[in-house]
Motif scaffolding. Structure first.
Motif, PDB file in Angstrom:
ATOM      1  N   CYS A   8      11.881   4.909 -32.685  1.00  0.00           N
ATOM      2  CA  CYS A   8      13.130   4.211 -32.544  1.00  0.00           C
ATOM      3  C   CYS A   8      13.922   3.183 -31.926  1.00  0.00           C
ATOM      4  N   THR A   9      12.669   2.520 -32.083  1.00  0.00           N
ATOM      5  CA  THR A   9      13.179   1.292 -31.933  1.00  0.00           C
ATOM      6  C   THR A   9      12.980   0.182 -33.155  1.00  0.00           C
ATOM      7  N   TYR A  48      16.358   2.856 -34.933  1.00  0.00           N
ATOM      8  CA  TYR A  48      17.890   3.364 -34.527  1.00  0.00           C
ATOM      9  C   TYR A  48      19.029   3.946 -36.070  1.00  0.00           C
ATOM     10  N   GLN A  49      18.809   3.194 -36.712  1.00  0.00           N
ATOM     11  CA  GLN A  49      19.876   3.064 -38.022  1.00  0.00           C
ATOM     12  C   GLN A  49      20.119   4.490 -38.964  1.00  0.00           C
ATOM     13  N   GLN A  82      26.419   7.437 -31.492  1.00  0.00           N
ATOM     14  CA  GLN A  82      25.893   6.235 -31.244  1.00  0.00           C
ATOM     15  C   GLN A  82      24.206   6.796 -30.897  1.00  0.00           C
ATOM     16  N   ARG A  83      23.039   5.574 -31.231  1.00  0.00           N
ATOM     17  CA  ARG A  83      21.924   5.759 -30.935  1.00  0.00           C
ATOM     18  C   ARG A  83      21.119   4.567 -30.400  1.00  0.00           C
ATOM     19  N   SER A  84      21.265   4.960 -29.135  1.00  0.00           N
ATOM     20  CA  SER A  84      21.200   4.201 -28.137  1.00  0.00           C
ATOM     21  C   SER A  84      19.172   4.037 -28.172  1.00  0.00           C
ATOM     22  N   LYS A  85      18.578   2.945 -27.182  1.00  0.00           N
ATOM     23  CA  LYS A  85      17.612   2.586 -27.205  1.00  0.00           C
ATOM     24  C   LYS A  85      17.057   3.738 -26.246  1.00  0.00           C
ATOM     25  N   TYR A 132      24.473  14.962 -26.101  1.00  0.00           N
ATOM     26  CA  TYR A 132      23.124  14.835 -26.465  1.00  0.00           C
ATOM     27  C   TYR A 132      22.500  15.536 -27.396  1.00  0.00           C
ATOM     28  N   CYS A 136      21.001  10.936 -29.921  1.00  0.00           N
ATOM     29  CA  CYS A 136      21.977  10.560 -30.487  1.00  0.00           C
ATOM     30  C   CYS A 136      23.103  10.664 -29.279  1.00  0.00           C
ATOM     31  N   GLU A 137      23.512   9.998 -28.767  1.00  0.00           N
ATOM     32  CA  GLU A 137      24.932   9.942 -28.259  1.00  0.00           C
ATOM     33  C   GLU A 137      26.160  10.963 -28.999  1.00  0.00           C
TER      34      GLU A 137
END
Lengths: 252, 252
Positions: B17-18, B21-22, B52-55, B74, B127-128
């Motif tokens: 994930c770091t 994200y995309q 939205q894919r956040s940290k 989520y 994933c939000e």
DNA sequence: TTACCTTCTTGACTTGAATCAAGGCAGGCA
DNA sequence: TGCCTGCCTTGATTCAAGTCAAGAAGGTAA
């Protein structure tokens, strides 16, 4: 023509429904419970058009059975139903009781077949809401879509309440909680919150709460001895709500 | 630019994930679980745009807390979370575990505030999906609307399964059922259905199943003695699925 | 490495609800 | 009217899981 529905008390099902099928949502005195929506009257008309009001169900008849094709969800107009599943080893698990204004059948959406059965505990009248029509209408009316998302979400949170009750609470607490829940739901329908007739048997109560009949009966006796409830078979009078709340272990 | 997500195994959260994200829904290897939809690629693009894919969340961090404003649901991308409610007397009730591909947070819709808290049991990426965007998109994409109705309905039927488990089944049956459930969910993600690492503690298991830690531990020991499971702390190997099924008392 | 802390396991004992058993009561029907 | 039949209640006993207590194992930090 629409006729005003004058009484939806639990015993009035037959009277209310045999001659008054043509109630509209706009007139229905339960609409604040089942449709708390800011819908335009035109919108309500559209909703009315898809809803089917059929003849009442007699006691112990099924509205639908586990495994039946899922077609519709149902709003209770009068009377009470229980929903239940049959476990693999043939036992019954009551998953909920449905009072006037409440909506059932939503567990059938995921598989296009009903995940539980629904049986009338007394004479019952329902509004049938065909789901495909509801879906179509929901794409046109964002408020309606949101309302159904909320209804389903409420069902989830209520199930989670029950999970907590079953997992954490004693027999006394479970029975007290159910009495309070019924009391609250009666109040919403402008009926007495302290005096009512239980539509379900002790067996159903026990089954719903994960207890045996004997335990349920003993809890009622105990509560009576403590002057919290007055129990005369299915007639219940709550004498001391505060003690009942304390017994249920709920601050709210 | 989209990067193919190569590994969503439970320990690979950080790696995955770091730098990645995309990922897009179209490429995500979990989409068969979380979005089993006949969506046009154009539709998927629209969905991607709102997600939205956040940290990632570190172990024991909260995704949301009970009472927080409800904004989003989520989808779990990697790692595991537990959802729990705090009872009035301060105890905790675990209401579910969420594995990659599963969706949580839907219990917040009814009140516009989260009805439970969600906590990472290990490093987690999600994933939000902002709910108002989802609602808008749902009115335009009937398939998506239906999908969310189905997801919520599934949550209801799963909660009802748990209600039945808590109400009717013994400690042995409860633990056996959970092991089978985890096994099945692993299989869906193409992971081993017979060997896995439990992401949650014994306390969490007991809490979820309405049992004490001691009882959970004793059940594991008993199953080990019966050569049904091999238990090494959190590492589980199912040695005899049939016996485990029999123990869970599920024909299916 | 040790020391500390958390989590897990195991044993002994207790207890709340289930089970087993018997009787009471109410409603329906002949 | 009285007799079923199906609920409901109450009592005696049993048992599965909870509680209490102690120690082992695993992880983390100095």
């Amino acid at each position: 023509m629409t006729i005003h529905l004058t009484d939806t008390g639990d015993n009035a099902a037959l009277k209310a429904c045999t001659h008054e099928y043509q109630v509209s949502c706009g007139n229905c005195r339960l609409n604040s419970i089942c449709l708390p929506l800011a819908l335009e009257s035109d919108d309500i008309q559209q909703l009315d058009d898809i809803i089917q009001r059929s003849k009442p169900l007699q006691k112990s008849q099924h509205l639908y059975r586990e495994g039946d094709d899922f077609q519709s969800v149902y709003a209770v107009r009068s009377g009470t139903l229980k929903a239940y599943k049959t476990t693999d080893d043939g036992r019954e698990q009551v998953t909920g009781f449905y009072f006037p204004g409440e909506i059932l059948g939503m567990d059938g959406i995921s598989n296009n077949s009903h995940a539980s059965s629904a049986k009338a505990l007394e004479t019952v009248a329902v509004c049938e809401i065909p789901f495909t029509s509801l879906e179509k209408l929901s794409t046109l009316m964002p408020n309606l879509q949101r309302h159904f998302f909320q209804l389903m979400s409420r069902e989830i949170t209520e199930d989670q309440q029950l999970i907590t009750l079953l997992s954490k609470n004693s027999a006394d607490e479970r029975v007290a909680s159910l009495m309070l829940s019924i009391s609250t739901r009666n109040a919403r329908r402008k009926l007495s919150s302290t005096q009512f007739r239980l539509p379900m048997s002790r067996v159903d109560i026990g089954n719903y709460l994960g207890l045996t009949v004997e335990t349920v009966s003993r809890v009622f006796s105990r509560m009576q001895k403590m002057d919290i409830l007055l129990v005369d078979n299915k007639e219940i009078e709550i004498l001391d709500v505060d003690s009942l709340r304390r017994m249920a272990n709920l601050s709210a």
